[in-house]
Each structure stands twice: as C-alpha cells, then as structure tokens.
Design a protein around this motif. Structure first.
Motif, PDB file in Angstrom:
ATOM      1  N   PHE A 108       0.824  -1.202   0.000  1.00  0.00           N
ATOM      2  CA  PHE A 108       0.000   0.000   0.000  1.00  0.00           C
ATOM      3  C   PHE A 108       0.858   1.252   0.000  1.00  0.00           C
ATOM      4  O   PHE A 108       2.010   1.234   0.437  1.00  0.00           O
ATOM      5  CB  PHE A 108      -0.907   0.048   1.244  1.00  0.00           C
ATOM      6  N   GLY A 109       0.243   2.340  -0.451  1.00  0.00           N
ATOM      7  CA  GLY A 109       0.870   3.646  -0.392  1.00  0.00           C
ATOM      8  C   GLY A 109      -0.117   4.647   0.159  1.00  0.00           C
ATOM      9  O   GLY A 109      -1.328   4.439   0.136  1.00  0.00           O
ATOM     10  N   THR A 111       5.279   4.681   1.430  1.00  0.00           N
ATOM     11  CA  THR A 111       5.065   3.293   1.012  1.00  0.00           C
ATOM     12  C   THR A 111       5.567   2.346   2.090  1.00  0.00           C
ATOM     13  O   THR A 111       5.689   1.148   1.864  1.00  0.00           O
ATOM     14  CB  THR A 111       5.798   2.995  -0.313  1.00  0.00           C
ATOM     15  N   ASP A 112       5.843   2.886   3.263  1.00  0.00           N
ATOM     16  CA  ASP A 112       6.421   2.105   4.358  1.00  0.00           C
ATOM     17  C   ASP A 112       5.410   1.847   5.464  1.00  0.00           C
ATOM     18  O   ASP A 112       5.659   2.145   6.632  1.00  0.00           O
ATOM     19  CB  ASP A 112       7.636   2.839   4.917  1.00  0.00           C
ATOM     20  N   VAL A 154      -6.481  12.632   2.095  1.00  0.00           N
ATOM     21  CA  VAL A 154      -5.446  11.606   2.052  1.00  0.00           C
ATOM     22  C   VAL A 154      -5.843  10.598   0.967  1.00  0.00           C
ATOM     23  O   VAL A 154      -7.020  10.308   0.780  1.00  0.00           O
ATOM     24  CB  VAL A 154      -5.273  10.930   3.438  1.00  0.00           C
ATOM     25  N   VAL A 155      -4.850  10.141   0.225  1.00  0.00           N
ATOM     26  CA  VAL A 155      -5.079   9.143  -0.817  1.00  0.00           C
ATOM     27  C   VAL A 155      -4.422   7.843  -0.361  1.00  0.00           C
ATOM     28  O   VAL A 155      -3.257   7.841   0.043  1.00  0.00           O
ATOM     29  CB  VAL A 155      -4.468   9.573  -2.165  1.00  0.00           C
ATOM     30  N   VAL A 156      -5.154   6.762  -0.410  1.00  0.00           N
ATOM     31  CA  VAL A 156      -4.615   5.439  -0.100  1.00  0.00           C
ATOM     32  C   VAL A 156      -4.723   4.624  -1.378  1.00  0.00           C
ATOM     33  O   VAL A 156      -5.763   4.632  -2.048  1.00  0.00           O
ATOM     34  CB  VAL A 156      -5.390   4.774   1.059  1.00  0.00           C
ATOM     35  N   PHE A 157      -3.626   3.939  -1.722  1.00  0.00           N
ATOM     36  CA  PHE A 157      -3.613   3.205  -2.985  1.00  0.00           C
ATOM     37  C   PHE A 157      -2.774   1.945  -2.873  1.00  0.00           C
ATOM     38  O   PHE A 157      -1.939   1.807  -1.981  1.00  0.00           O
ATOM     39  CB  PHE A 157      -3.077   4.100  -4.111  1.00  0.00           C
ATOM     40  N   MET A 158      -3.026   1.025  -3.790  1.00  0.00           N
ATOM     41  CA  MET A 158      -2.234  -0.194  -3.881  1.00  0.00           C
ATOM     42  C   MET A 158      -1.018   0.102  -4.737  1.00  0.00           C
ATOM     43  O   MET A 158      -1.108   0.851  -5.714  1.00  0.00           O
ATOM     44  CB  MET A 158      -3.071  -1.319  -4.481  1.00  0.00           C
TER      45      MET A 158
END
Length: 197
Positions: free
Chosen positions: A2-3, A13-14, A36-40
């Motif tokens: 995830f990022g 990315t940590d 906030v953006v959460v992405f794979m």
C-alpha cells in the motif's frame, strides 16, 4: 503493498504491519491535512475475494485510539481519496484494529488498512464526511452562494404586520427569493453550465 499520499508531502510506502492483515501509516502534523489518498502499489494484489478497509485515527494520548472507517480499496478499485479535515476526534465505532496497542505520538494521526472479505466491506458504512464530493467546483460554489443568499435574505424576513412603512425602500416577498432559488437549483442540476449562455 500500500501507499499513502498527502498533498505537498512525500509518498509513504512504508506502512507498518501491526498484524498479519493490518497496516498503519503515520501522518505527522495531521492538522494541516485535508485529504489523504490510499492506494495499492501494484506489486501484490489482494487475495481473491478480499479488499482493504481504510480507517483514520486521531492521536489521543489519554486513551486508546478511536478509528473511523473512511472507505475501502480493492483490486478493481486500487485507490481512493478521502477527506479527513471534516472528521471529529473521538468519534468512531467498532473496528478491526480492536484494542491493539500501537504507539501513538502527539500530533501524529494514523491511517490504517485492514484486509477483509469483500462481502464484509460491502456491509460497512463509512463516515459520511470522509467522502470526497464528485461535484465540480463551479457547482459547489454556486450551491454555497445560493444557500448563503437565501439564508441571509430570510434572516431579515418580517411578517406584514411587523413591517413599518418606509417609502424609500423596496421590499421583495421571501416567496420570490425562494422561487428563484429553487429554479436556479433545478437549472444547475439539469446543466451546470447554463449560466454561461
């Protein structure tokens, strides 16, 4: 896997893995964060039938963290943007992070991703204020302007019996403002660019 992205900051990315199916990002200086953006990352997909519930937690050194469901990501929807500026501290519900003891620091909020079955994700209700508006900025501005005009003008409303004669002033019935307001809203819903013609 995830990022996490906040405008004007480096991409994270940590994610800290706090359980086999739970990941946490730390957001320092969260007070200045609106979205906030959460992405794979695209390196590891979710297992079949699984997705990721995205949660947000304000720091609270005096008690256990309270987590608020923002929404979810899946292999088919690998990213999502969430508005966190409207969330309220201390408001939340049951969450998969349970009573996990995770270190919290003052002024550092947390974004958590919990890997869960898609059927379970579909039954959860995110906090309403986390959804990002899909309405364009012109429509938003116009709607706010209409609300402001209507609220302002009706704050001066008086009944006919309360009116004092004032020959130098012109009065407009509140019903006329309301009718204009409703017509303008209807026209905006039909064609947000109608005012350009």
């Amino acid at each position: 896997m995830f990022g996490c992205l906040v405008a004007g900051r480096l991409v994270q990315t940590d994610a800290e893995q706090v359980a086999s199916d739970k990941f946490v990002f730390h957001l320092p200086d969260y007070e200045s964060v609106n979205h906030v953006v959460v992405f794979m990352l695209g390196t590891v997909p979710f297992p079949a039938g699984m997705g990721g519930a995205v949660y947000f937690s304000y720091p609270d050194p005096s008690s256990v963290p309270v987590w608020q469901l923002l929404g979810f990501i899946t292999n088919e929807k690998p990213s999502a943007i969430f508005k966190i500026s409207g969330l309220k501290s201390g408001v939340g519900g049951e969450h998969p992070f349970g009573m996990m003891s995770m270190p919290q620091m003052p002024s550092v909020a947390q974004v958590g991703v919990s890997v869960e079955p898609l059927e379970q994700l579909a039954q959860q209700t995110p906090v309403a204020s986390a959804a990002v508006s899909t309405v364009d900025s012109y429509t938003q501005f116009t709607q706010k302007m209409l609300d402001s005009l209507y609220n302002y003008t009706t704050s001066y409303a008086v009944s006919q019996s309360q009116m004092t004669p004032s020959p130098s002033e012109m009065f407009i019935p509140a019903s006329v403002i309301l009718k204009w307001y409703e017509n303008f809203q209807r026209r905006m819903a039909q064609n947000p660019n109608f005012w350009k013609t």
